[in-house]
Design a protein around this motif. Sequence first.
Motif, PDB file in Angstrom:
ATOM      1  N   ILE A 298       0.692  -1.295   0.057  1.00  0.00           N
ATOM      2  CA  ILE A 298      -0.634   0.053   0.040  1.00  0.00           C
ATOM      3  C   ILE A 298       0.802   1.446  -0.149  1.00  0.00           C
ATOM      4  N   PHE A 299       1.812   1.735   0.810  1.00  0.00           N
ATOM      5  CA  PHE A 299       2.683   2.507   0.847  1.00  0.00           C
ATOM      6  C   PHE A 299       3.113   3.031  -0.480  1.00  0.00           C
ATOM      7  N   GLU A 300       3.877   2.072  -0.686  1.00  0.00           N
ATOM      8  CA  GLU A 300       4.626   1.823  -2.001  1.00  0.00           C
ATOM      9  C   GLU A 300       4.482   1.740  -2.982  1.00  0.00           C
ATOM     10  N   HIS A 301       3.101   1.993  -3.068  1.00  0.00           N
ATOM     11  CA  HIS A 301       2.512   1.501  -4.250  1.00  0.00           C
ATOM     12  C   HIS A 301       2.034   3.484  -4.997  1.00  0.00           C
ATOM     13  N   ARG A 302       2.690   3.474  -6.574  1.00  0.00           N
ATOM     14  CA  ARG A 302       2.679   4.495  -7.445  1.00  0.00           C
ATOM     15  C   ARG A 302       1.271   5.324  -7.040  1.00  0.00           C
ATOM     16  N   ASN A 303       0.382   4.820  -7.020  1.00  0.00           N
ATOM     17  CA  ASN A 303      -1.253   5.547  -6.618  1.00  0.00           C
ATOM     18  C   ASN A 303      -1.075   6.174  -5.564  1.00  0.00           C
ATOM     19  N   LEU A 324       4.929   5.698  15.884  1.00  0.00           N
ATOM     20  CA  LEU A 324       3.849   5.442  15.017  1.00  0.00           C
ATOM     21  C   LEU A 324       4.297   5.591  13.505  1.00  0.00           C
ATOM     22  N   THR A 325       4.976   6.950  13.151  1.00  0.00           N
ATOM     23  CA  THR A 325       5.786   7.106  12.372  1.00  0.00           C
ATOM     24  C   THR A 325       7.252   6.353  11.770  1.00  0.00           C
ATOM     25  N   ILE A 326       8.320   5.740  13.153  1.00  0.00           N
ATOM     26  CA  ILE A 326       8.804   4.622  13.067  1.00  0.00           C
ATOM     27  C   ILE A 326       8.392   3.326  12.473  1.00  0.00           C
ATOM     28  N   ASN A 327       7.130   2.851  12.640  1.00  0.00           N
ATOM     29  CA  ASN A 327       7.019   1.331  12.697  1.00  0.00           C
ATOM     30  C   ASN A 327       6.796   1.953  11.014  1.00  0.00           C
ATOM     31  N   ASN A 333      10.559   0.208   1.785  1.00  0.00           N
ATOM     32  CA  ASN A 333      11.941   0.278   0.966  1.00  0.00           C
ATOM     33  C   ASN A 333      12.908   1.287   0.402  1.00  0.00           C
ATOM     34  N   ASN A 334      11.927   2.428   0.203  1.00  0.00           N
ATOM     35  CA  ASN A 334      12.412   3.487  -0.135  1.00  0.00           C
ATOM     36  C   ASN A 334      12.139   4.685   0.616  1.00  0.00           C
ATOM     37  N   PRO A 335      13.427   5.411   0.898  1.00  0.00           N
ATOM     38  CA  PRO A 335      12.976   6.141   2.791  1.00  0.00           C
ATOM     39  C   PRO A 335      13.043   7.551   2.119  1.00  0.00           C
ATOM     40  N   LYS A 336      13.367   7.773   1.140  1.00  0.00           N
ATOM     41  CA  LYS A 336      12.394   9.289   0.201  1.00  0.00           C
ATOM     42  C   LYS A 336      11.266   9.360  -0.057  1.00  0.00           C
ATOM     43  N   LEU A 337      10.509   8.502  -0.141  1.00  0.00           N
ATOM     44  CA  LEU A 337       8.744   7.522   0.280  1.00  0.00           C
ATOM     45  C   LEU A 337       8.422   8.478   0.501  1.00  0.00           C
ATOM     46  N   MET A 338       8.899   7.460   2.054  1.00  0.00           N
ATOM     47  CA  MET A 338       8.596   7.945   2.735  1.00  0.00           C
ATOM     48  C   MET A 338       8.262   8.712   3.766  1.00  0.00           C
ATOM     49  N   ARG A 339       9.263   9.550   3.079  1.00  0.00           N
ATOM     50  CA  ARG A 339       9.700  11.114   3.878  1.00  0.00           C
ATOM     51  C   ARG A 339       8.524  12.376   2.392  1.00  0.00           C
ATOM     52  N   ASP A 340       8.617  11.656   1.297  1.00  0.00           N
ATOM     53  CA  ASP A 340       7.328  12.125   0.530  1.00  0.00           C
ATOM     54  C   ASP A 340       5.723  12.295   1.695  1.00  0.00           C
ATOM     55  N   ARG A 341       5.425  10.888   1.542  1.00  0.00           N
ATOM     56  CA  ARG A 341       4.512  10.620   1.411  1.00  0.00           C
ATOM     57  C   ARG A 341       4.086  10.910   3.306  1.00  0.00           C
TER      58      ARG A 341
END
Length: 361
Positions: A298-303, A324-327, A333-341
Amino acid sequence: MNRLLLIGNGFDIAHGLKTSYADFINWYWEQRVTGFSGNLTNVSEDPLCKFELYDNDIRCWNVFAFYLPRFINKPLGKDVIQSIMEDTSRFKVTRSPFFERIIKSIETKGWVDIENEYYSTLVREKDYGDRIKTLNNHLDFLREKLIEYLNIEKVKGCILHDEIKDKIYRPIESCELSVKGKQMPENYYALSKIMMLNFNYTSTPEMYLYDKATVNYIHGKLEDPQSVIFGYGDELDENYKKLKEQNDFECMRQVKSIRYLEHDNYRRMLDFIESVPFQVVIMGHSCGNSDRTLLNTIFEHRNCVSIKPYYYQKDDKTDNYSELTININRNFNNPKLMRDRVVCKDYCEPLTGDKGLAEMK
């Protein structure tokens, strides 16, 4: 734009249901104590725990139950069990390694994630075969007991929270999305459809169903016990590959992603996130490793354009946003996506104004 709600155990707790695993284990102890009555032997045993009585005056558990008024100043459940465990001259208590981990977690942390403790026990097991089968049987036993407990707990019912309803249906704001500042089409932020992805087995989210919303019981529901999925879902863990390489059915029997194939809930979730851009809203789910495979999808999905967590705020004004954000980060797998989203704390808030999210799944 669509919205995908991740409904975890904290959502039920916020509605007054005692559905934490710690509450469940306390209920289990109550059941064990109740079961002493009528037992004319000196052994009380189930797959998780064995109690043996060595007292010439009491002799059997039925007599022990008769004398329980000595515990009149204590609740019948965990405190009676604790007294038994401390009295090693008259009692012998044997717990399975899996159950031992569960109890130790509750004693040291005040909470437990049974699915994570199962997986930790599984990957530490060196001898495959009968011992893994026994471990799986113990998890199956806990699943049956959990279903029994939740069916009792749900009868209490719960009341719709207007503040939660507002958070489910409120419009999407540009500040919550990773596309902020970009030139987006008109109506891009308009909320279209909502899927409540319910990781619980109870029907609490159905109170909030309106025209644009649906509930997806991704882990099954109480009304259909065979549909209940209770196991591990971390295929990103390095130990998973080792389990997969074992030529042993029992090593893979409790894998969630395999159980997903038994129903169309997972496929309907995929269809939802494939259709249009969506925002993830987290309500009472801890985003722990036991659902890591699904959450990564879900989290790394392109949409996926936004992940907004509602956190728990304590009486002392501290909160679990960072935890919660650490979890959430562990599911990327992509830390940049995490920071963006992930939506920054400035634009997040508690799910409710009470203690509803003190424990989450």
